[in-house]
Design an enzyme around this catalytic site. Structure first.
Site, PDB file in Angstrom:
ATOM      1  N   PRO A  96       0.036   4.859  13.336  1.00  0.00           N
ATOM      2  CA  PRO A  96      -0.413   4.186  14.542  1.00  0.00           C
ATOM      3  C   PRO A  96       0.224   2.822  14.766  1.00  0.00           C
ATOM      4  CG  PRO A  96      -2.136   4.155  12.864  1.00  0.00           C
ATOM      5  CD  PRO A  96      -1.047   5.057  12.373  1.00  0.00           C
ATOM      6  N   ASN A  97       0.499   2.588  16.036  1.00  0.00           N
ATOM      7  CA  ASN A  97       1.019   1.323  16.562  1.00  0.00           C
ATOM      8  C   ASN A  97       2.487   1.073  16.245  1.00  0.00           C
ATOM      9  OD1 ASN A  97      -1.493   0.547  17.762  1.00  0.00           O
ATOM     10  ND2 ASN A  97      -2.218   0.072  15.702  1.00  0.00           N
ATOM     11  N   ARG A 153       5.294  -5.736  19.230  1.00  0.00           N
ATOM     12  CA  ARG A 153       3.991  -5.986  18.598  1.00  0.00           C
ATOM     13  C   ARG A 153       4.143  -6.991  17.457  1.00  0.00           C
ATOM     14  NH1 ARG A 153       1.343  -2.551  14.022  1.00  0.00           N
ATOM     15  NH2 ARG A 153      -0.672  -3.572  13.879  1.00  0.00           N
ATOM     16  N   TYR A 203       6.065  -8.206  12.141  1.00  0.00           N
ATOM     17  CA  TYR A 203       6.799  -6.946  11.992  1.00  0.00           C
ATOM     18  C   TYR A 203       8.270  -7.022  12.387  1.00  0.00           C
ATOM     19  CZ  TYR A 203       2.051  -5.264  11.527  1.00  0.00           C
ATOM     20  OH  TYR A 203       0.765  -5.087  11.103  1.00  0.00           O
ATOM     21  N   ASN A 237       5.097   5.639   6.582  1.00  0.00           N
ATOM     22  CA  ASN A 237       4.491   4.373   6.961  1.00  0.00           C
ATOM     23  C   ASN A 237       3.243   4.757   7.740  1.00  0.00           C
ATOM     24  OD1 ASN A 237       3.635   1.975   8.063  1.00  0.00           O
ATOM     25  ND2 ASN A 237       5.689   1.235   8.528  1.00  0.00           N
ATOM     26  N   ALA A 297      -2.144   1.350   9.695  1.00  0.00           N
ATOM     27  CA  ALA A 297      -3.509   1.003   9.296  1.00  0.00           C
ATOM     28  C   ALA A 297      -4.226   2.149   8.594  1.00  0.00           C
ATOM     29  CB  ALA A 297      -4.310   0.554  10.518  1.00  0.00           C
ATOM     30  N   HIS A 355      -5.062   2.108   4.772  1.00  0.00           N
ATOM     31  CA  HIS A 355      -6.224   1.434   4.208  1.00  0.00           C
ATOM     32  C   HIS A 355      -7.542   2.158   4.487  1.00  0.00           C
ATOM     33  CE1 HIS A 355      -3.068  -1.504   4.185  1.00  0.00           C
ATOM     34  NE2 HIS A 355      -3.054  -1.510   5.503  1.00  0.00           N
ATOM     35  N   ASP A 386      -5.482  13.087   0.671  1.00  0.00           N
ATOM     36  CA  ASP A 386      -5.712  14.474   0.269  1.00  0.00           C
ATOM     37  C   ASP A 386      -4.587  15.395   0.745  1.00  0.00           C
ATOM     38  OD1 ASP A 386      -8.056  13.769  -0.997  1.00  0.00           O
ATOM     39  OD2 ASP A 386      -9.373  14.537   0.592  1.00  0.00           O
ATOM     40  N   GLU A 437       5.709   5.467   0.095  1.00  0.00           N
ATOM     41  CA  GLU A 437       4.943   4.683   1.062  1.00  0.00           C
ATOM     42  C   GLU A 437       5.749   3.448   1.449  1.00  0.00           C
ATOM     43  OE1 GLU A 437       0.780   2.103   1.124  1.00  0.00           O
ATOM     44  OE2 GLU A 437       1.195   3.432  -0.566  1.00  0.00           O
ATOM     45  N   HIS A 459       5.965  -0.075   4.095  1.00  0.00           N
ATOM     46  CA  HIS A 459       5.364  -1.013   5.048  1.00  0.00           C
ATOM     47  C   HIS A 459       6.383  -2.083   5.360  1.00  0.00           C
ATOM     48  CE1 HIS A 459       1.443   0.777   4.578  1.00  0.00           C
ATOM     49  NE2 HIS A 459       1.698   0.819   3.281  1.00  0.00           N
ATOM     50  N   LEU A 460       6.482  -2.458   6.611  1.00  0.00           N
ATOM     51  CA  LEU A 460       7.429  -3.495   7.016  1.00  0.00           C
ATOM     52  C   LEU A 460       7.036  -4.856   6.453  1.00  0.00           C
ATOM     53  CD1 LEU A 460       7.758  -2.334  10.706  1.00  0.00           C
ATOM     54  CD2 LEU A 460       9.508  -2.128   8.943  1.00  0.00           C
ATOM     55  N   ARG A 495      -1.221 -10.222   2.891  1.00  0.00           N
ATOM     56  CA  ARG A 495      -1.935 -10.301   4.162  1.00  0.00           C
ATOM     57  C   ARG A 495      -3.442 -10.269   3.941  1.00  0.00           C
ATOM     58  NH1 ARG A 495       0.511  -6.463   8.461  1.00  0.00           N
ATOM     59  NH2 ARG A 495      -0.818  -7.778   9.747  1.00  0.00           N
TER      60      ARG A 495
END
Length: 146
Positions: free
Chosen positions: A10-11, A18, A23, A74, A77, A80, A87, A98, A100-101, A107
């Site tokens: 998402p996003n 954004r 980011y 990626n 959100a 978390h 699963d 995994e 993340h930028l 954070r």
């Protein structure tokens, strides 16, 4: 030729506009292009998908089994919050990196926990778009030696 699914949550479709202070200015289309170039140099095929919907991400992970050799994820959100993604990854038994930028550990406290990390072969965060390239490189080595 081994294939890797690059899956974005998402996003991430809003990258470039954004919170560029967090980011960066790189768009998701830019990331797809650099990943395609890197994959070609590594001898990998890639599929690239983004969705704001958890169910679509789950479906993509399920569909990856037997099609792709690994996944770069990626989850945004959902990292978390989503036991369902955790699963699904465990169920398909594919190596997942995994990404993340931003550095999620520097954070807000709620971002420090990842449901993805326990079922991933590794986590790359804080290196911006280069993290995707690092993930492809790691998966390429994993797929070649498997």
């Amino acid at each position: 030729m081994p294939s890797v699914l690059i899956l974005n949550g998402p996003n991430l479709n809003l990258l470039g506009t954004r919170q560029p202070d967090v980011y960066g200015a790189t768009t998701l289309a830019d990331i797809e292009k650099i990943c395609a170039d890197a994959a070609a140099a590594l001898g990998l095929e890639i599929a690239f998908l983004q969705s704001n919907h958890e169910g679509a991400l789950l479906d993509a992970i399920h569909a990856a089994k037997g099609v792709h050799g690994g996944i770069v994820l990626n989850a945004g959100a959902y990292t978390h919050t989503s036991v369902a993604l955790m699963d699904a990854i465990a169920s398909v038994e594919l190596p997942v990196v995994e990404v993340h930028l931003s550095n999620i550990h520097a954070r807000e406290t709620f971002r420090h926990h990842s449901y993805i990390a326990p079922v991933a072969i590794g986590q790359i965060c804080g290196f911006g778009a280069k993290g995707y390239l690092m993930a492809l490189d790691a998966l390429s080595e994993r797929l070649v030696t498997s």
